[in-house]
Write an enzyme that holds these catalytic residues in place. Structure first.
Site, PDB file in Angstrom:
ATOM      1  N   HIS A   1      21.551  11.580   8.409  1.00 13.91           N
ATOM      2  CA  HIS A   1      20.837  10.745   7.742  1.00 13.91           C
ATOM      3  C   HIS A   1      20.545  11.267   6.269  1.00 13.91           C
ATOM      4  O   HIS A   1      21.081  12.449   5.953  1.00 13.91           O
ATOM      5  CB  HIS A   1      19.359  10.941   8.157  1.00 13.91           C
ATOM      6  CG  HIS A   1      19.116   9.881   9.159  1.00 13.91           C
ATOM      7  ND1 HIS A   1      19.292  10.104  10.674  1.00 13.91           N
ATOM      8  CD2 HIS A   1      18.661   8.487   9.185  1.00 13.91           C
ATOM      9  CE1 HIS A   1      18.959   9.089  11.225  1.00 13.91           C
ATOM     10  NE2 HIS A   1      18.741   7.973  10.536  1.00 13.91           N
TER      11      HIS A   1
ATOM     12  N   LYS B   1       0.870  -0.956  -0.174  1.00 13.45           N
ATOM     13  CA  LYS B   1       0.196   0.016   0.020  1.00 13.45           C
ATOM     14  C   LYS B   1       1.043   1.283   0.026  1.00 13.45           C
ATOM     15  O   LYS B   1       1.695   1.595   1.003  1.00 13.45           O
ATOM     16  CB  LYS B   1      -0.987   0.092   1.389  1.00 13.45           C
ATOM     17  CG  LYS B   1      -1.779   1.215   1.270  1.00 13.45           C
ATOM     18  CD  LYS B   1      -2.772   1.313   2.524  1.00 13.45           C
ATOM     19  CE  LYS B   1      -3.573   2.370   2.525  1.00 13.45           C
ATOM     20  NZ  LYS B   1      -2.966   3.845   2.319  1.00 13.45           N
TER      21      LYS B   1
ATOM     22  N   PHE C   1      14.429  -0.687  14.098  1.00  9.42           N
ATOM     23  CA  PHE C   1      14.358  -2.033  14.118  1.00  9.42           C
ATOM     24  C   PHE C   1      15.913  -2.758  13.985  1.00  9.42           C
ATOM     25  O   PHE C   1      15.808  -3.988  14.088  1.00  9.42           O
ATOM     26  CB  PHE C   1      13.458  -2.454  13.160  1.00  9.42           C
ATOM     27  CG  PHE C   1      12.040  -2.351  13.801  1.00  9.42           C
ATOM     28  CD1 PHE C   1      11.086  -3.318  14.667  1.00  9.42           C
ATOM     29  CD2 PHE C   1      11.222  -1.232  13.190  1.00  9.42           C
ATOM     30  CE1 PHE C   1       9.996  -3.100  14.957  1.00  9.42           C
ATOM     31  CE2 PHE C   1       9.802  -0.926  13.751  1.00  9.42           C
ATOM     32  CZ  PHE C   1       9.176  -2.011  14.533  1.00  9.42           C
TER      33      PHE C   1
ATOM     34  N   LYS D   1      15.020  11.921   4.384  1.00 11.10           N
ATOM     35  CA  LYS D   1      14.288  11.938   5.844  1.00 11.10           C
ATOM     36  C   LYS D   1      13.769  13.250   6.273  1.00 11.10           C
ATOM     37  O   LYS D   1      14.185  14.294   6.196  1.00 11.10           O
ATOM     38  CB  LYS D   1      15.220  11.368   6.824  1.00 11.10           C
ATOM     39  CG  LYS D   1      14.796  10.948   8.135  1.00 11.10           C
ATOM     40  CD  LYS D   1      15.847  10.544   9.081  1.00 11.10           C
ATOM     41  CE  LYS D   1      15.006  10.102  10.243  1.00 11.10           C
ATOM     42  NZ  LYS D   1      13.848   9.179  10.298  1.00 11.10           N
TER      43      LYS D   1
END
Length: 233
Positions: free
Chosen positions: A131, A30, A99, A135
């Site tokens: 980063h 999605k 994660f 971002k």
């Protein structure tokens, strides 16, 4: 395991590849213009979308009795609402600012160092995060988690992006093309400095950790973190 990917940008595509390599099936991909059709066919949903879409994605999953993993940052002002909804629906939910297995080990190291350094007032703590230019939020969710770890274990009360007060942690947030994510914590005194640092070389670590979390949460109920997934408590 059948996975719904909510958000199909660069991270979503890496998650898809790793999930397929681990023998899973993607039943929904999605993007912002798509509907949730097909969500009901999944065993778990993984949300790596954008801040404006995260709450809708997470709440739709919880209302559909779908375990959901979210690695989207920049929406945490609504985190408590999602926790309340998860409890109300007796669902399963993991939010992680990062994660990566290595970063979650880094979080533990950061907490432990903060406890030690709290005894030594001559050291002033500062942070740097770098980063890629795509971002959207600054500082990163990972940097905020690191700052919270220090605050919870010291006399610091908050963080700031500039003009930090004595009880605030200065976070220098930089955006440089091609940098997946680098986080550094510095303890500086007049005579020396102590530094811990995590450098991501690519997106693989984030994606692998998210898939591992998705594998872990199926069949469970409650609100969890990567500490639970990796048994770091």
């Amino acid at each position: 395991m059948k996975i719904a990917l909510l958000g199909y940008g660069k991270m979503g595509q890496v998650i898809e590849r790793i999930a397929l390599e681990r023998g899973h099936e993607i039943v929904l991909k999605k993007s912002s213009k798509d509907t949730f059709d097909g969500l009901e066919n999944a065993d778990v949903a993984i949300d790596f979308s954008v801040p404006d879409a995260a709450v809708t994605n997470i709440s739709t999953c919880l209302n559909s009795n779908m375990p959901v993993i979210s690695g989207t940052t920049g929406w945490l002002e609504n985190y408590d609402k999602m926790v309340s909804l998860c409890n109300e629906k007796q669902g399963a939910f993991i939010y992680g600012s990062n994660f990566s297995l290595g970063v979650n080990i880094f979080f533990e190291l950061n907490d432990h160092l903060a406890k030690i350094m709290a005894k030594f007032s001559q050291y002033k703590v500062e942070m740097e995060e770098i980063h890629h230019t795509q971002k959207l939020d600054a500082p990163s969710g990972t940097a905020i988690t690191l700052a919270k770890g220090i605050i919870d274990n010291s006399d610091y009360s908050s963080w700031a992006l500039e003009n930090a007060k004595d009880d605030e942690i200065l976070i220098d947030a930089k955006r440089i093309e091609g940098i997946p994510g680098t986080h550094s914590v510095f303890y500086n005194s007049e005579i020396d400095s102590i530094e811990i640092k995590h450098t991501a070389h690519n997106r693989e670590g984030f994606a692998l950790g998210a898939v591992i979390a998705a594998e872990w949460i199926v069949g469970k109920k409650g609100i969890f973190t990567m500490k639970d997934v990796l048994d770091l408590r």
